[in-house]
Design a protein around this motif. Structure first.
Motif, PDB file in Angstrom:
ATOM      1  N   ALA A 157       0.815  -1.219   0.000  1.00  0.00           N
ATOM      2  CA  ALA A 157       0.000   0.000   0.000  1.00  0.00           C
ATOM      3  C   ALA A 157       0.843   1.262   0.000  1.00  0.00           C
ATOM      4  N   GLU A 158       1.917   1.262   0.795  1.00  0.00           N
ATOM      5  CA  GLU A 158       2.724   2.471   0.934  1.00  0.00           C
ATOM      6  C   GLU A 158       3.457   2.843  -0.353  1.00  0.00           C
ATOM      7  N   ASP A 159       3.560   1.904  -1.284  1.00  0.00           N
ATOM      8  CA  ASP A 159       4.295   2.146  -2.522  1.00  0.00           C
ATOM      9  C   ASP A 159       3.382   2.227  -3.741  1.00  0.00           C
ATOM     10  N   ALA A 160       2.066   2.281  -3.542  1.00  0.00           N
ATOM     11  CA  ALA A 160       1.140   2.170  -4.671  1.00  0.00           C
ATOM     12  C   ALA A 160       1.368   3.246  -5.723  1.00  0.00           C
ATOM     13  N   ALA A 161       1.496   4.495  -5.303  1.00  0.00           N
ATOM     14  CA  ALA A 161       1.633   5.574  -6.277  1.00  0.00           C
ATOM     15  C   ALA A 161       2.888   5.418  -7.119  1.00  0.00           C
TER      16      ALA A 161
ATOM     17  N   GLU B 116       3.290   4.735 -11.115  1.00  0.00           N
ATOM     18  CA  GLU B 116       3.918   5.765 -11.941  1.00  0.00           C
ATOM     19  C   GLU B 116       5.237   5.311 -12.559  1.00  0.00           C
ATOM     20  N   ARG B 117       6.045   4.571 -11.816  1.00  0.00           N
ATOM     21  CA  ARG B 117       7.389   4.247 -12.290  1.00  0.00           C
ATOM     22  C   ARG B 117       7.529   2.825 -12.820  1.00  0.00           C
ATOM     23  N   ALA B 118       6.710   1.911 -12.334  1.00  0.00           N
ATOM     24  CA  ALA B 118       6.772   0.541 -12.860  1.00  0.00           C
ATOM     25  C   ALA B 118       5.668   0.275 -13.874  1.00  0.00           C
ATOM     26  N   GLY B 119       4.608   1.076 -13.860  1.00  0.00           N
ATOM     27  CA  GLY B 119       3.573   0.957 -14.882  1.00  0.00           C
ATOM     28  C   GLY B 119       2.443   0.001 -14.585  1.00  0.00           C
ATOM     29  N   PHE B 120       2.220  -0.346 -13.300  1.00  0.00           N
ATOM     30  CA  PHE B 120       1.121  -1.253 -12.970  1.00  0.00           C
ATOM     31  C   PHE B 120      -0.214  -0.632 -13.357  1.00  0.00           C
ATOM     32  N   ASP B 121      -1.156  -1.507 -13.739  1.00  0.00           N
ATOM     33  CA  ASP B 121      -2.453  -1.074 -14.259  1.00  0.00           C
ATOM     34  C   ASP B 121      -3.587  -1.185 -13.255  1.00  0.00           C
ATOM     35  N   PHE B 122      -3.470  -2.108 -12.304  1.00  0.00           N
ATOM     36  CA  PHE B 122      -4.512  -2.329 -11.302  1.00  0.00           C
ATOM     37  C   PHE B 122      -3.858  -2.941 -10.082  1.00  0.00           C
ATOM     38  N   ALA B 123      -4.651  -3.238  -9.059  1.00  0.00           N
ATOM     39  CA  ALA B 123      -4.089  -3.802  -7.827  1.00  0.00           C
ATOM     40  C   ALA B 123      -4.921  -4.985  -7.339  1.00  0.00           C
ATOM     41  N   VAL B 124      -4.220  -5.999  -6.861  1.00  0.00           N
ATOM     42  CA  VAL B 124      -4.822  -7.100  -6.106  1.00  0.00           C
ATOM     43  C   VAL B 124      -4.290  -6.970  -4.686  1.00  0.00           C
ATOM     44  N   VAL B 125      -5.195  -6.818  -3.718  1.00  0.00           N
ATOM     45  CA  VAL B 125      -4.764  -6.502  -2.356  1.00  0.00           C
ATOM     46  C   VAL B 125      -5.411  -7.462  -1.366  1.00  0.00           C
TER      47      VAL B 125
ATOM     48  N   ALA C  71      -5.398   3.895  -0.099  1.00  0.00           N
ATOM     49  CA  ALA C  71      -4.060   3.969  -0.696  1.00  0.00           C
ATOM     50  C   ALA C  71      -4.034   3.355  -2.089  1.00  0.00           C
ATOM     51  N   PHE C  72      -4.910   2.379  -2.315  1.00  0.00           N
ATOM     52  CA  PHE C  72      -4.990   1.732  -3.619  1.00  0.00           C
ATOM     53  C   PHE C  72      -6.017   2.411  -4.519  1.00  0.00           C
ATOM     54  N   THR C  73      -7.217   2.685  -3.994  1.00  0.00           N
ATOM     55  CA  THR C  73      -8.256   3.270  -4.840  1.00  0.00           C
ATOM     56  C   THR C  73      -7.903   4.690  -5.272  1.00  0.00           C
ATOM     57  N   ASP C  74      -7.133   5.417  -4.468  1.00  0.00           N
ATOM     58  CA  ASP C  74      -6.691   6.751  -4.893  1.00  0.00           C
ATOM     59  C   ASP C  74      -5.803   6.682  -6.123  1.00  0.00           C
ATOM     60  N   VAL C  75      -5.125   5.556  -6.299  1.00  0.00           N
ATOM     61  CA  VAL C  75      -4.222   5.378  -7.436  1.00  0.00           C
ATOM     62  C   VAL C  75      -4.916   4.678  -8.602  1.00  0.00           C
ATOM     63  N   TYR C  76      -5.679   3.608  -8.315  1.00  0.00           N
ATOM     64  CA  TYR C  76      -6.229   2.761  -9.375  1.00  0.00           C
ATOM     65  C   TYR C  76      -7.740   2.882  -9.551  1.00  0.00           C
ATOM     66  N   GLY C  77      -8.397   3.726  -8.770  1.00  0.00           N
ATOM     67  CA  GLY C  77      -9.838   3.881  -8.918  1.00  0.00           C
ATOM     68  C   GLY C  77     -10.577   2.583  -8.659  1.00  0.00           C
ATOM     69  N   ASP C  78     -11.449   2.209  -9.595  1.00  0.00           N
ATOM     70  CA  ASP C  78     -12.229   0.975  -9.445  1.00  0.00           C
ATOM     71  C   ASP C  78     -11.435  -0.284  -9.756  1.00  0.00           C
TER      72      ASP C  78
ATOM     73  N   ALA D 234     -20.192  -2.313   3.562  1.00  0.00           N
ATOM     74  CA  ALA D 234     -20.932  -1.046   3.621  1.00  0.00           C
ATOM     75  C   ALA D 234     -20.030   0.170   3.730  1.00  0.00           C
ATOM     76  N   ASP D 235     -18.752  -0.050   3.972  1.00  0.00           N
ATOM     77  CA  ASP D 235     -17.797   1.041   4.133  1.00  0.00           C
ATOM     78  C   ASP D 235     -17.512   1.684   2.770  1.00  0.00           C
ATOM     79  N   ASP D 236     -17.713   2.983   2.661  1.00  0.00           N
ATOM     80  CA  ASP D 236     -17.498   3.685   1.391  1.00  0.00           C
ATOM     81  C   ASP D 236     -16.057   3.601   0.907  1.00  0.00           C
ATOM     82  N   GLU D 237     -15.107   3.360   1.814  1.00  0.00           N
ATOM     83  CA  GLU D 237     -13.703   3.288   1.405  1.00  0.00           C
ATOM     84  C   GLU D 237     -13.307   1.909   0.894  1.00  0.00           C
ATOM     85  N   SER D 238     -14.170   0.909   1.071  1.00  0.00           N
ATOM     86  CA  SER D 238     -13.848  -0.436   0.585  1.00  0.00           C
ATOM     87  C   SER D 238     -13.983  -0.497  -0.930  1.00  0.00           C
ATOM     88  N   PRO D 239     -13.117  -1.253  -1.606  1.00  0.00           N
ATOM     89  CA  PRO D 239     -13.258  -1.416  -3.061  1.00  0.00           C
ATOM     90  C   PRO D 239     -14.572  -2.102  -3.407  1.00  0.00           C
TER      91      PRO D 239
END
Length: 271
Positions: A187-191, A195-204, A215-222, A242-247
């Protein structure tokens, strides 16, 4: 660190994912598809089985076939050895301490790969690359690379920059094979990984339990797929859903990811 065309493609993929208008992206040599936004996932690293009705995303090990007709993510351990495969790696590609391989304290049958030099990173990529190509040949849509944060377990021998450099090589191979490339955890390295390695999405894993999903949705959205585990829930899974911050793509599984015939099997979704 990345080819300009691939960086542009990754940025385009993120913009499309955030807008919800499309799920494809392309670079100079390939086209890949992002996970369907909001689709129900299942995580089957403990063994493949027929997904439940309503599942749209399935993660499986590279040794298994993809799920027929569903978006399939291929698991590759890109920064540590897989259990039982230690002897297949040259000693000089294993991180050493006093002449002994350094093992992950939480996974003592997984040794850290030595990402500290250009030569070693290239040779690791030459080993992992055919696995990635095998995922594509089998029919997977994407690949996830585990243990991106191995440098945090290296007692200072490896750096984030070392792992970023290897990650960029692996992402290039994935894109060239027509696969979307997934960041796994870290999570701490998501941005910077995006940006530098070119990842397209996240599995967390357990981002809702540890309250780090943003930390992930701010970078990868949905384009975030989350797996929570039933043995260490700080609140009910219904509350997490029900948490709005959950993916939007989230599943509850048992820690060992066993198959349905096992008494320990757990599979619960938000819908």
């Amino acid at each position: 660190m990345r080819r300009a065309t691939a960086v542009f493609a990754a940025a385009a993929a993120l913009a499309l994912a955030l807008s919800g208008c499309a799920t494809t992206a392309s670079d100079a040599t390939s086209t890949f598809v992002l996970p369907p936004a909001g689709a129900t996932p299942d995580y089957q690293l403990g063994g493949a089985y027929d997904p439940a009705d309503g599942v749209g995303i399935v993660g499986r090990d590279r040794s298994d076939d993809p799920a027929d007709g569903l978006y399939s993510i291929c698991y590759v351990n890109g920064f540590q050895t897989q259990p039982g495969e230690l002897d297949s790696w040259p000693d000089d590609l294993l991180l050493q301490s006093d002449g002994t391989p350094v093992f992950d304290p939480d996974w003592p049958d997984e040794a850290l790969l030595d990402t500290s030099t250009d030569d070693r990173r290239q040779r690791i990529a030459e080993t992992v690359g055919p696995w990635i190509d095998g995922c594509a040949d089998a029919g997977f849509d994407a690949v996830e690379f585990d243990n991106l944060d191995s440098y945090t377990r290296s007692d200072g021998a490896l750096t984030l920059g070392d792992n970023l450099a290897l990650a960029a090589l692996l992402v290039d191979v994935a894109h060239d094979a027509g696969l979307a490339a997934g960041q796994k955890n870290a999570a701490e390295d998501a941005a910077v990984l995006h940006e530098r390695a070119g990842f397209d999405f996240a599995v967390v894993e357990e981002c809702a339990a540890y309250e780090e999903c943003a930390a992930f949705t701010d970078v990868y959205g949905d384009a975030v797929v989350d797996i929570e585990y039933s043995d260490e829930l700080p609140r009910t899974f219904a509350e997490m859903c029900a948490d709005d911050e959950s993916p939007a793509s989230m599943v509850l599984r048992d820690r060992d990811l066993v198959t349905p015939g096992d008494a320990e099997y757990v599979f619960e979704t938000c819908s």
